[in-house]
Design an enzyme around this catalytic site. Structure first.
Site, PDB file in Angstrom:
ATOM      1  N   HIS A 121       0.802  -1.214   0.000  1.00 55.56           N
ATOM      2  CA  HIS A 121       0.000   0.000   0.000  1.00 55.56           C
ATOM      3  C   HIS A 121       0.839   1.270   0.000  1.00 55.56           C
ATOM      4  CE1 HIS A 121       0.891   0.593   4.317  1.00 55.56           C
ATOM      5  NE2 HIS A 121       0.817  -0.722   4.387  1.00 55.56           N
ATOM      6  N   ASP A 122       0.344   2.260  -0.735  1.00 51.98           N
ATOM      7  CA  ASP A 122       0.895   3.622  -0.754  1.00 51.98           C
ATOM      8  C   ASP A 122       2.285   3.706  -1.362  1.00 51.98           C
ATOM      9  OD1 ASP A 122      -1.375   4.877   0.763  1.00 51.98           O
ATOM     10  OD2 ASP A 122      -0.673   3.491   2.314  1.00 51.98           O
ATOM     11  N   GLY A 139       5.117  -0.942   2.678  1.00 56.69           N
ATOM     12  CA  GLY A 139       4.302   0.219   2.380  1.00 56.69           C
ATOM     13  C   GLY A 139       5.085   1.519   2.291  1.00 56.69           C
TER      14      GLY A 139
END
Length: 268
Positions: A121-122, A139
């Site tokens: 994520h991200d 992440g």
């Protein structure tokens, strides 16, 4: 109309360009957008608020857009944007962003993601990036254009990896990697410049020599790197690749800078 195999499950609300190909046993969710020329070969899952750019090919058993592996994620609406002309090979996983990380995972154009890679994520991945087999990205990682990560390497959350950098296979990277740098080891340390990559990308002899001289000033002399950076800036003013390295060093970092294996330079 898109070419959809009878065994595939495509939500009627999904947005598919006319020349998209969805192969056998694929699953496409309601909020997915597949742009022109996207090909899902077979057994591919694309879900969540995911956009796949034109010409991208996704191979069997890859899974993109499913919820992040983050206990803080509570089902909020976040996005995964994959650029154009990427190759996403078997068993690759890519997760959307989280509310705390800006809500977006972004993949640039023209990348190669080999078997078993994970993009958490991200993350923000630039253009032309290559992740070899089984590369693991935690992440919030930023990887700039044309960086290459060797097979089995793993990158700590919040790390930055600069343009044209090279990470050796089976390396554990927990600090930022300068543009054009070459790192390897567990934990990874800086082992010079990615000279092969620089030559392949068409950097001139003069630019490469300037980078080598700047590298020696930054990392092979005693002292604090912030002071050395000022000397390098004065000595190589106007040399674009050197300025790229200095801008990266001076940029905001959550993890510190990956330095050379030998003692001497302080990275404060």
């Amino acid at each position: 109309m898109p070419s959809v195999h009878p065994s595939a499950i495509v939500d009627p609300a999904a947005n598919l360009a006319d020349d998209v190909t969805v192969g056998p046993f694929c699953t496409v969710g309601a909020e997915v957008t597949l742009e022109a020329g996207v090909t899902l070969l077979s057994h591919v899952v694309v879900d969540g608020r995911t956009r796949v750019g034109s010409g991208t090919r996704i191979y069997p058993f890859a899974t993109v857009g499913l919820p992040p592996q983050d206990l803080k994620f509570k089902g909020e609406k976040t996005d995964l944007v994959i650029g154009a002309n990427n190759v996403v090979r078997e068993h690759v996983t890519m997760n959307p962003g989280t509310e705390g990380g800006g809500g977006l995972t972004r993949i640039g154009d023209g990348g190669l993601f080999m078997v078993g890679c994970h993009v958490a994520h991200d993350c923000h991945i630039g253009d032309g990036v290559i992740l070899a087999n089984n590369v693991l990205l935690a992440g919030h990682i930023h990887i700039d254009d044309h960086a290459i990560l060797g097979g089995g390497s793993a990158v700590h959350q919040f790390v930055r990896i600069g343009k044209h950098a090279m990470v050796g296979g089976v390396s554990g990277v927990e600090t930022d990697v300068i543009p054009f740098g070459s790192v390897m080891g567990n934990r990874a340390r800086l082992h010079g410049l990615n000279l092969i990559g620089l030559k392949r990308r068409g950097f001139s002899r003069e630019e490469i020599q300037a980078l080598r001289s700047a590298y020696r000033m930054l990392f092979e002399e005693d002292g604090v790197i912030a002071d050395r950076a000022e000397e390098v800036a004065a000595s190589f003013d106007g040399v674009a690749p050197v300025m790229e390295v200095l801008a990266f060093i001076r940029g905001k970092s959550d993890r510190g800078l990956c330095g050379p294996a030998h003692p001497g330079t302080e990275l404060a």
